[in-house]
Design a protein around this motif. Structure first.
Motif, PDB file in Angstrom:
ATOM      1  N   SER A 195       0.836  -1.198   0.000  1.00 43.38           N
ATOM      2  CA  SER A 195       0.000   0.000   0.000  1.00 43.38           C
ATOM      3  C   SER A 195       0.874   1.252   0.000  1.00 43.38           C
ATOM      4  O   SER A 195       0.515   2.262   0.579  1.00 43.38           O
ATOM      5  N   GLY A 196       2.027   1.146  -0.626  1.00 40.32           N
ATOM      6  CA  GLY A 196       2.898   2.315  -0.716  1.00 40.32           C
ATOM      7  C   GLY A 196       2.280   3.367  -1.617  1.00 40.32           C
ATOM      8  O   GLY A 196       1.410   3.076  -2.431  1.00 40.32           O
ATOM      9  N   LYS A 197       2.745   4.563  -1.451  1.00 44.52           N
ATOM     10  CA  LYS A 197       2.127   5.659  -2.181  1.00 44.52           C
ATOM     11  C   LYS A 197       3.224   6.566  -2.734  1.00 44.52           C
ATOM     12  O   LYS A 197       4.195   6.874  -2.050  1.00 44.52           O
ATOM     13  N   LEU A 198       3.044   6.949  -3.955  1.00 42.62           N
ATOM     14  CA  LEU A 198       3.953   7.918  -4.562  1.00 42.62           C
ATOM     15  C   LEU A 198       3.126   9.154  -4.882  1.00 42.62           C
ATOM     16  O   LEU A 198       2.063   9.045  -5.485  1.00 42.62           O
ATOM     17  N   SER A 199       3.586  10.298  -4.434  1.00 43.48           N
ATOM     18  CA  SER A 199       2.846  11.511  -4.787  1.00 43.48           C
ATOM     19  C   SER A 199       3.832  12.594  -5.169  1.00 43.48           C
ATOM     20  O   SER A 199       5.035  12.449  -4.984  1.00 43.48           O
ATOM     21  N   TRP A 200       3.286  13.648  -5.736  1.00 41.93           N
ATOM     22  CA  TRP A 200       4.178  14.689  -6.232  1.00 41.93           C
ATOM     23  C   TRP A 200       3.496  16.047  -6.154  1.00 41.93           C
ATOM     24  O   TRP A 200       2.279  16.145  -6.077  1.00 41.93           O
ATOM     25  N   LEU A 201       4.325  17.045  -6.132  1.00 37.76           N
ATOM     26  CA  LEU A 201       3.833  18.402  -5.960  1.00 37.76           C
ATOM     27  C   LEU A 201       4.633  19.346  -6.855  1.00 37.76           C
ATOM     28  O   LEU A 201       5.830  19.525  -6.654  1.00 37.76           O
ATOM     29  N   PRO A 202       3.986  19.915  -7.853  1.00 39.06           N
ATOM     30  CA  PRO A 202       4.683  20.925  -8.654  1.00 39.06           C
ATOM     31  C   PRO A 202       4.871  22.183  -7.819  1.00 39.06           C
ATOM     32  O   PRO A 202       3.957  22.584  -7.092  1.00 39.06           O
ATOM     33  N   ARG A 203       6.054  22.788  -7.910  1.00 36.50           N
ATOM     34  CA  ARG A 203       6.364  23.883  -7.005  1.00 36.50           C
ATOM     35  C   ARG A 203       7.001  25.065  -7.726  1.00 36.50           C
ATOM     36  O   ARG A 203       8.209  25.157  -7.864  1.00 36.50           O
ATOM     37  N   PRO A 204       6.194  25.977  -8.184  1.00 34.66           N
ATOM     38  CA  PRO A 204       6.756  27.226  -8.708  1.00 34.66           C
ATOM     39  C   PRO A 204       6.942  28.219  -7.567  1.00 34.66           C
ATOM     40  O   PRO A 204       6.573  27.922  -6.429  1.00 34.66           O
ATOM     41  N   CYS A 205       7.473  29.388  -7.858  1.00 33.56           N
ATOM     42  CA  CYS A 205       7.418  30.477  -6.881  1.00 33.56           C
ATOM     43  C   CYS A 205       5.952  30.816  -6.657  1.00 33.56           C
ATOM     44  O   CYS A 205       5.151  30.817  -7.580  1.00 33.56           O
ATOM     45  N   MET A 206       5.601  31.077  -5.410  1.00 33.29           N
ATOM     46  CA  MET A 206       4.197  31.319  -5.066  1.00 33.29           C
ATOM     47  C   MET A 206       3.782  32.771  -5.324  1.00 33.29           C
ATOM     48  O   MET A 206       2.630  33.124  -5.179  1.00 33.29           O
ATOM     49  N   HIS A 207       4.732  33.624  -5.664  1.00 34.19           N
ATOM     50  CA  HIS A 207       4.455  35.038  -5.944  1.00 34.19           C
ATOM     51  C   HIS A 207       3.523  35.619  -4.885  1.00 34.19           C
ATOM     52  O   HIS A 207       2.435  36.128  -5.181  1.00 34.19           O
ATOM     53  N   CYS A 208       3.983  35.499  -3.631  1.00 28.81           N
ATOM     54  CA  CYS A 208       3.151  35.822  -2.471  1.00 28.81           C
ATOM     55  C   CYS A 208       2.662  37.274  -2.487  1.00 28.81           C
ATOM     56  O   CYS A 208       3.367  38.179  -2.930  1.00 28.81           O
ATOM     57  N   GLU A 209       1.482  37.436  -1.938  1.00 28.04           N
ATOM     58  CA  GLU A 209       0.972  38.796  -1.723  1.00 28.04           C
ATOM     59  C   GLU A 209       1.830  39.514  -0.694  1.00 28.04           C
ATOM     60  O   GLU A 209       2.008  40.728  -0.749  1.00 28.04           O
ATOM     61  N   ASN A 210       2.322  38.716   0.240  1.00 25.27           N
ATOM     62  CA  ASN A 210       3.085  39.285   1.347  1.00 25.27           C
ATOM     63  C   ASN A 210       4.418  38.561   1.427  1.00 25.27           C
ATOM     64  O   ASN A 210       4.653  37.741   2.310  1.00 25.27           O
ATOM     65  N   PRO A 211       5.290  38.794   0.455  1.00 25.52           N
ATOM     66  CA  PRO A 211       6.469  37.933   0.294  1.00 25.52           C
ATOM     67  C   PRO A 211       7.556  38.199   1.336  1.00 25.52           C
ATOM     68  O   PRO A 211       8.033  39.324   1.476  1.00 25.52           O
ATOM     69  N   SER A 212       7.917  37.151   2.051  1.00 27.41           N
ATOM     70  CA  SER A 212       8.956  37.316   3.082  1.00 27.41           C
ATOM     71  C   SER A 212      10.317  37.588   2.447  1.00 27.41           C
ATOM     72  O   SER A 212      11.186  38.219   3.050  1.00 27.41           O
ATOM     73  N   CYS A 213      10.517  37.151   1.212  1.00 21.13           N
ATOM     74  CA  CYS A 213      11.794  37.408   0.537  1.00 21.13           C
ATOM     75  C   CYS A 213      11.982  38.911   0.314  1.00 21.13           C
ATOM     76  O   CYS A 213      13.097  39.433   0.439  1.00 21.13           O
ATOM     77  N   VAL A 214      10.887  39.595  -0.010  1.00 23.83           N
ATOM     78  CA  VAL A 214      10.977  41.040  -0.247  1.00 23.83           C
ATOM     79  C   VAL A 214      11.265  41.761   1.074  1.00 23.83           C
ATOM     80  O   VAL A 214      12.064  42.693   1.130  1.00 23.83           O
TER      81      VAL A 214
END
Lengths: 828, 253
Positions: free
Chosen positions: B48-67
């Motif tokens: 019952s193993g499971k493989l999953s995946w998540l595409p991950r672009p930049c989230m272009h946050c409204e409130n970006p901590s990087c900025v």
């Protein structure tokens, strides 16, 4: 102090300000701000034009139409062509790699000859550049010499991924004119020959199927990497987005031997023991029949409507009337009656209740289809696994139905104006009269049903019976790397004059005596008819995006130029043909009478659109009746004779659950596989013969980025994270923690995988989701040549996989190897 | 002006990574500099193993901590909603890489993971880190918006294909790659996505397709508890592929 380079080290600039104080720095900053910033400078530059040319992707056989973007003479982007029926403006991950292939810095830059007579993995061929004339004249002199000696059969041409009448399609005539049975040797025996053969034995079409996926409601998938490699990959992905969100949602069950993205995305993933797919399919058939779920309009029914298919009991044939199948009751009596889910559970390791559940779903959902390809057929029981799976398509009535399977129609190309038969000279006629077998022994007593046997060539050559090769030309195939027990080629090629046409420095090229490098696909003209897709005819035209960037020649022209240099009538023929361009223009003549749906009716319009196609597919089965398209709908009834001629090209004109074609080879099958002669024609469970003395199955799948090996030297592809390949610049072996623990192996340890042929050293990645008896090492790594990024990266499992094939179809049994795994002494 | 956002339907996403390679190609990224990566997670045990995946672009946050952490003002939130880097101001200090909860900022380190280093094969001309023959045409490159081949010693990131979306006509609600009128303005990953798992449109326009999808299919944002308020929404569908272990910064396997 000197001028501070703001662009190379801004952090350095800040540090400098901090230590030296403002005064020393101000001047240089003022100097800087007087210059336009880079972005302003760019804004003032003239805007060059971007040209879009139509081409066809070459990363897999899908034939996706692509738009190639070229600016300032450089290709910088590739997208799917929006109005192309296969790509529909989309691409798979491989499709975007084209420019990296074009500008691969390790490409051969022109024709070369070998100056080191010694051949070997560690021998530098010491290639020197020569002119095209010298290269072609050298090859022609050798080929003329063979003809003069009456040994023209000793020239062979081995092709892999060649497409179209203007390309690999040229080899048939070349062989005919030259006088060799070996000009069209293919690689399909390490691709998927068993699935084609299984289909032919039942429905009469030696071909992969076309599929109406978008309209199916149940997809039962045996080992086809639908979301990873199964062609047409890009269109499969598009279809997936549709079928999984349409109403009703298409249910998907995947049968495989490892956890794939295809299996993970499906509703059910049944992880079977390698090689046992056929047993599962037979049990599903058993449930469908015992529970009365078969498609009665297609298959037929008991005369009184009462189901007599009861587990373990034979049925009187006279009580059942078949419609479009042949041999159902005989098959039941001979095989299916005993193939219960409980029985299959023991063979496959899948719990009986799961088999019953899938059988119920599959048997009660319409339209439904069962697909399979390489996975279930890379074993010695390949064809019987295939027959057992394909039989399900008859039981649920999906042949030629909406949401079912079709066969692919051909393209109405114009005929080539040069009459090849008029140019066959006495030498070629004398060669043909010898009736020598092909070097790969297809259609001999050894392999009456093989269509290719690439993996046998090194052995057959070395045995020399009835002859040895003299000259071997390779086109788009690299068997020294890719066939099972691949190092055999390194011995076999010692006494063969090798001509390689690859633009890349692959393993084959390292054994070449002469290299006549091909263009890459973005530099060439070429026709590319579709692989089986949706049935209706479709063909593409490749148009070069850029002029060839090196001194290369398209394979078709190389072959034509060699032909021109052969003495006698053959040379005359090729002088008439002239070049690939003339071939393409002749093919396009066919569109004048048959314009495509997109208006393509000439060479020029074909080049402009990139594709000619004509919908619809012409035939359809509706509720057990066959109809032909009448211009508006499928309304013209087809007679049984029409169906036999067009669709079920079997002896009976039916879908044969007892294959009359295979029964003709009953003695052969009995001798090779031990199947009792009277049972040979039935889809049945046949125990696969696993090779090796180990206790773990070694499977070597292709990853989504594999691109038929064409991504091997692309660092952008190598660094991509993918399940199983490891990605991010590493390859690893998937292994369940239990067998690992028993061997003292921890995550990340280096281990040896051993077979009787030797061992490879790889790093383990513990994968609890994997089958405990199966280890997974991706194929495509471990090159010892092929470019600076491909070389010495990972290990090539082909070196330790024994060369064993299915005797019927000739397909390699790649996934039947039992190996041992042990931790290496040194972990460095 | 539109405030662009992306919707990714995880029920449709096949984990094929065409988004990844389309981005590498369109934006001339270095090997391994995957602005648009897909992360894979293997969980559970056979059978019952499971493989999953998540595409991950930049989230272009409204409130970006990087900025918020950028000391030079190089990281900024553009008017159209994209979070960008002005390469003429970036000093490569990497504070933003630490501040970003999603691990979607990149720096071309001295030692490339994939050897041989392609920067030595296509050595830089001028101040850029490399100069491949297949690079984005010069006239499209735009260092003030972090578009094109970066200069040395700067951080790079997904720009939502700023050079494409910024040319969309005013008033466009959705950038649909199947519509010839908007195809060329649509981000590369959205253009190529074969199962049509990606949608791109104006988050400020309640009539936009992306807003409808977020409403109808209950769009959700990754690590919303950080307060960054991503402009990339995920649709988990009937068969959610959101992994149990939501480590998106340093995936192992």
């Amino acid at each position: 102090m000197g001028k501070i380079d703001l662009t190379t080290s801004r952090r350095g600039f800040l540090q400098a300000t901090a230590v030296t104080g403002a005064a020393g720095v101000v001047g240089s900053v003022v100097g800087e701000v007087l210059q336009p910033t880079p972005s302003e400078a760019l804004a003032q530059a003239p805007r060059p034009e971007t040209k879009i040319t139509k081409n066809v992707c070459h990363q897999c056989p899908a034939r996706c139409g692509i738009d190639v973007y070229t600016t300032n003479g450089k290709v910088h982007a590739i997208y799917g062509t929006l109005d192309h029926p296969i790509s529909n403006g989309k691409l798979c991950p491989k499709g975007h790699l084209g420019a990296y292939i074009l500008y691969d810095p390790d490409r051969f830059t022109g024709p070369m000859k070998r100056t080191n007579p010694k051949k070997g993995r560690n021998e530098d061929p010491r290639f020197v550049r020569i002119t095209w004339d010298e290269a072609l004249n050298t090859i022609a002199a050798r080929l003329n010499g063979l003809r003069d000696k009456g040994e023209s059969h000793r020239f062979a041409l081995l092709t892999g991924r060649g497409w179209g009448a203007s390309d690999a399609g040229l080899t048939d005539n070349f062989g005919k004119l030259y006088g060799t049975p070996n000009a069209s040797l293919g690689h399909s025996s390490m691709c998927s020959d068993a699935s084609k053969r299984a289909k032919q034995l039942m429905d009469g079409n030696y071909s992969y199927n076309a599929y109406d996926y978008r309209n199916t409601n149940y997809l039962l998938n045996f080992g086809a990497a639908y979301l990873e490699a199964f062609r047409p990959y890009n269109n499969n992905l598009q279809t997936w987005g549709h079928i999984r969100t349409k109403s009703p949602k298409t249910k998907v069950t995947v049968v495989d031997i490892r956890v794939t993205t295809t299996g993970a995305a499906a509703d059910h993933l049944l992880l079977v023991k390698p090689g046992t797919d056929g047993a599962l399919a037979l049990a599903i058939a058993h449930v469908i029949l015992t529970e009365g779920l078969w498609d009665k309009k297609f298959v037929g029914d008991f005369n009184d409507g009462n189901n007599r298919f009861i587990s373990g009991f034979s049925v009187d044939q006279s009580t059942f009337t078949e419609r479009w199948t042949k041999g159902l009751v005989e098959w039941w009596n001979a095989e299916v009656k005993d193939r219960t889910p409980e029985w299959a559970s023991k063979v496959t390791t899948i719990p009986a209740k799961d088999i019953v559940k899938v059988a119920h779903e599959f048997g009660t959902t319409r339209p439904a289809m069962a697909i399979f390809e390489r996975g279930p057929t890379t074993h010695t029981n390949a064809v019987y696994n295939g027959l057992s799976i394909h039989a399900l398509n008859a039981l649920v009535g999906s042949m030629y139905a909406v949401g079912g399977l079709m066969s692919q129609m051909g393209v109405p190309y114009g005929a080539l104006p040069w009459k090849v038969d008029e140019y066959v000279d006495d030498i070629a006629k004398a060669a043909a009269a010898k009736k020598l077998p092909r070097i790969d022994r297809v259609k001999t007593a050894e392999g009456p049903l093989w269509s290719n046997m690439i993996q046998g060539i090194p052995d057959f050559h070395m045995e020399g019976k009835p002859y040895k090769l003299d000259t071997l030309m390779f086109y788009l195939t690299n068997p020294i790397f890719s066939t099972p027990d691949c190092t055999r080629w390194e011995k076999a090629l010692q006494d063969i004059f090798v001509i390689d046409t690859s633009p890349f420095p692959g393993e084959t090229a390292m054994f070449a005596d002469i290299v006549v490098p091909d263009h890459t696909y973005l530099e060439r003209w070429q026709d590319t008819p579709t692989y089986p897709f949706q049935g209706y005819p479709l063909t593409n035209l490749r148009t070069p995006a850029v002029k060839p960037i090196h001194d290369t020649k398209v394979f078709g022209d190389t072959l034509i130029e060699i032909g021109k240099r052969i003495n006698g009538k053959m040379g005359e023929y090729y002088k008439q043909v002239g070049n690939v361009d003339n071939v393409l223009r002749a093919l396009a003549k066919g569109f004048e009478k048959n314009p495509g749906d997109n208006g393509v009716n000439s060479f020029e319009t074909w080049a402009e659109k990139g594709v000619w196609y004509k919908k619809p597919y012409l035939w359809r089965q509706i509720a057990g009746e066959f109809y032909e398209w009448d211009g508006v709908d499928y309304r013209k009834p087809m007679s049984p004779e029409d169906v036999k001629k067009r669709l079920f090209k079997t002896e009976s004109g039916k879908f044969e659950l007892r294959s009359s074609y295979l029964e003709k080879y009953a003695d052969f099958v009995n001798a090779k596989l031990g199947v009792p002669k009277e049972r040979v024609g039935f889809p049945q469970w046949l125990e696969p013969r696993y090779s090796g003395k180990g206790d773990l199955f070694l499977v070597t799948p292709k990853t989504p980025m594999h691109a038929e090996g064409r991504s091997a030297n692309i660092p952008q592809a190598i660094s991509i994270y993918q399940p199983v390949s490891g990605g991010r610049n590493q390859t690893f072996l998937e292994m369940h923690p239990k067998p690992a623990k028993a061997r003292g192996i921890k995550n990340g340890d280096l281990v040896h995988i051993k077979s009787e042929l030797g061992s490879v050293k790889v790093r383990v990645h513990l994968t609890p989701a994997a089958r405990p008896d199966t280890i997974v090492l991706p194929f495509g790594f471990g090159h010892w040549a092929h470019g600076r990024w491909a070389k010495d990266r990972g290990e090539n499992a082909s070196a330790i996989i024994p060369n064993i094939s299915d005797p019927i179809s000739g397909l390699t049994s790649n996934y039947s190897t039992l190996v041992t795994v042990e931790k290496t002494e040194s972990q460095a | 002006m539109a405030r662009w956002g992306m919707v990714i339907d995880l029920e449709k996403c096949t984990g094929c990574q065409a988004c990844t390679t389309a981005c590498l190609m369109e934006n001339s990224r270095l090997p391994g500099e995957m602005w648009q990566d897909v992360l894979f997670y293997s969980e559970g045990e056979y059978p019952s193993g499971k493989l999953s995946w998540l595409p991950r672009p930049c989230m272009h946050c409204e409130n970006p901590s990087c900025v918020a952490v950028c000391p030079t003002g190089a990281a900024y939130k553009a008017e159209n909603g994209a979070v960008l880097i002005d390469w003429e101001k970036c000093i490569g200090c990497k504070y933003c890489m630490i501040a970003c909860p999603y691990g979607v900022r990149f720096y071309a380190e001295e030692k490339q993971k994939t050897q041989p280093d392609i920067r030595n094969v296509f050595p830089p001309s001028g101040d850029k880190v490399w100069d491949p023959p297949y690079k984005m045409p010069e006239h499209v490159q735009d260092p003030k918006h972090g578009v094109g081949i970066q200069p040395k010693n700067v951080v790079s990131k997904c720009t939502f294909c700023y050079h494409r979306i910024s040319k969309a006509p005013e008033g466009t609600t959705d950038l649909d790659p199947n519509d010839p009128a908007t195809r060329d303005f649509t981000p590369a990953c959205v253009v190529t996505c074969a199962p049509t798992a990606r949608f791109f449109g104006d988050l400020d326009n309640p009539e936009s397709n992306v807003r409808k999808l977020i409403a109808e299919k209950r769009g959700t944002r990754l690590l919303d508890q950080t307060g960054n308020r991503p402009q990339v929404y995920y649709l988990a569908g009937e068969s959610p592929a959101i992994p149990e272990t939501r480590s998106v910064r340093n995936p192992k396997t």
